[in-house]
Design an enzyme around this catalytic site. Structure first.
Site, PDB file in Angstrom:
ATOM      1  CG  HIS A  67      -6.135  31.306 -27.105  1.00  0.00           C
ATOM      2  ND1 HIS A  67      -7.156  30.552 -27.606  1.00  0.00           N
ATOM      3  CD2 HIS A  67      -6.099  31.059 -25.774  1.00  0.00           C
ATOM      4  CE1 HIS A  67      -7.730  29.871 -26.631  1.00  0.00           C
ATOM      5  NE2 HIS A  67      -7.102  30.153 -25.500  1.00  0.00           N
TER       6      HIS A  67
HETATM    7  C1  BDR Z   1      -7.737  35.406 -25.644  1.00  0.00           C
HETATM    8  O1  BDR Z   1      -8.076  35.953 -24.373  1.00  0.00           O
HETATM    9  C2  BDR Z   1      -6.910  36.213 -23.623  1.00  0.00           C
HETATM   10  O2  BDR Z   1      -7.046  35.697 -22.332  1.00  0.00           O
HETATM   11  C3  BDR Z   1      -5.773  35.577 -24.348  1.00  0.00           C
HETATM   12  O3  BDR Z   1      -4.586  36.332 -24.208  1.00  0.00           O
HETATM   13  C4  BDR Z   1      -6.240  35.529 -25.783  1.00  0.00           C
HETATM   14  O4  BDR Z   1      -5.922  36.713 -26.463  1.00  0.00           O
HETATM   15  C5  BDR Z   1      -8.256  33.989 -25.724  1.00  0.00           C
HETATM   16  O5  BDR Z   1      -9.650  33.973 -25.601  1.00  0.00           O
END
Ligand code: BDR
Ligand code: CA
Length: 313
Positions: free
Chosen positions: A239
């Site tokens: 992500h």
């Molecule tokens: C996002 O949520 C967090 O858990 C991760 O670091 C990322 O930024 C993904 O949905």
């Protein structure tokens, strides 16, 4: 010419990958990092960030940001995803202390020091950015662009049916950021879930001569275990690193129309949804006149090998 960048994060395992990637990218220079409660509380996220930056051989000022979202209180993070310490129980040598200023103050200051040049990368809840907009309503005119990992355009959420974690954790802040008159690039789950690290990538990190690469490799155990349970594969989505690579320009957004985007900050079942108006896309990829939020829907190549090459060295 290097691009000055302010990073806002909730470090976090994929935040750690993104941070190390930015530190290893010669075309950008991290001028400051602010932390926010999300995966873990803002103070612990700062500790994790300071320690990883030092282990990577860098010195970047880190400011602790907002502990609570705009409405309500910090709900305790995501220990099932990122571990009780946010970094999967990986021991890092302790290094440095946070700045006296808040993350919002740091962002406002850096934008004033680099007018028209500063790029902002936000990979956690958007509470600090919203606080910075309150501190300095002229901030959007000084920032070059804001790249946000968050939201879900045409796919389901990862916290609720429609809501992605970063937006879900502070919808009021996300609404303020998306509504402000600056150029935003939204990197949603639609594309981040398509980019992955595998066990092979983890082995390469663990075998690296670089202690910071080995540390993020060790963190992946926790993250991979979560993905195995929920998504059925031993690996993880990239992500936050994808948003970082789009900011750096190593990954190109091949389809990223500028469209009206509304964040649902109501109290109903749609709370935290990013409503991206893609109706016009059925007849092409034309930008909607006046829209200032680009929604990334396709990229030119997989991030995995690019990220691995940068991190392993
Ligand atoms: C996002 O949520 C967090 O858990 C991760 O670091 C990322 O930024 C993904 O949905
Ligand atoms: Ca994050």
């Amino acid at each position: 010419m290097t691009t000055p960048v302010y990073l806002d994060c909730d470090t976090g395992i994929d935040d750690s990958l993104a941070l190390l990637y930015l530190l290893r990218s010669p075309s950008v220079v991290l001028r400051g990092i602010g932390t926010v409660s999300g995966n873990i509380d803002a103070a612990t996220a700062a500790r994790n960030t300071l320690d990883l930056v030092a282990l990577a051989g860098h010195a970047v000022p880190v400011a602790v940001g907002e502990h609570d979202p705009r409405v309500g209180s910090y709900a305790g993070g995501a220990p099932h995803v990122h571990g009780n310490d946010g970094i999967g129980g990986t021991a890092l040598p302790r290094a440095g202390e946070p700045e006296a200023e808040s993350a919002a103050q740091m962002l406002v200051r850096l934008a004033a020091e680099h007018p028209g040049e500063l790029e902002v990368l936000a990979v956690g809840p958007l509470t600090n950015l919203a606080a910075a907009l309150d501190l300095d309503p002229e901030l959007p005119s000084r920032v070059k662009r804001v790249v946000v990992m968050g939201g879900a355009a045409q796919t389901s959420g990862n916290v609720s049916a429609v809501s992605e974690a970063n937006i879900h954790n502070d919808p009021e802040a996300a609404a303020a950021v998306v509504d402000a008159p600056w150029d935003v690039v939204l990197v949603p789950l639609d594309v981040t879930l398509e980019n992955r690290f595998t066990e092979e990538d983890q082995s390469a990190l663990l075998d690296s001569a670089d202690p910071a690469a080995r540390a993020v490799g060790a963190m992946l155990d926790q993250y991979f275990t979560f993905y195995q349970g929920v998504y059925g594969f031993r690996g993880c989505a990239l992500h936050d690193p994808l948003a970082a690579a789009i900011l750096v320009g190593e990954i190109e957004a091949t389809r990223a129309p500028a469209v009206p985007v509304v964040v649902d900050a109501t109290g109903g079942p749609g709370r935290g949804q990013t409503l991206c108006d893609l109706r016009h896309q059925r007849s092409g990829t034309a930008d909607v006149p006046g829209a200032h939020v680009r929604v990334v829907l396709d990229t030119d190549r997989p991030l995995g090998p690019v990220l691995r090459a940068r991190l392993v060295g």
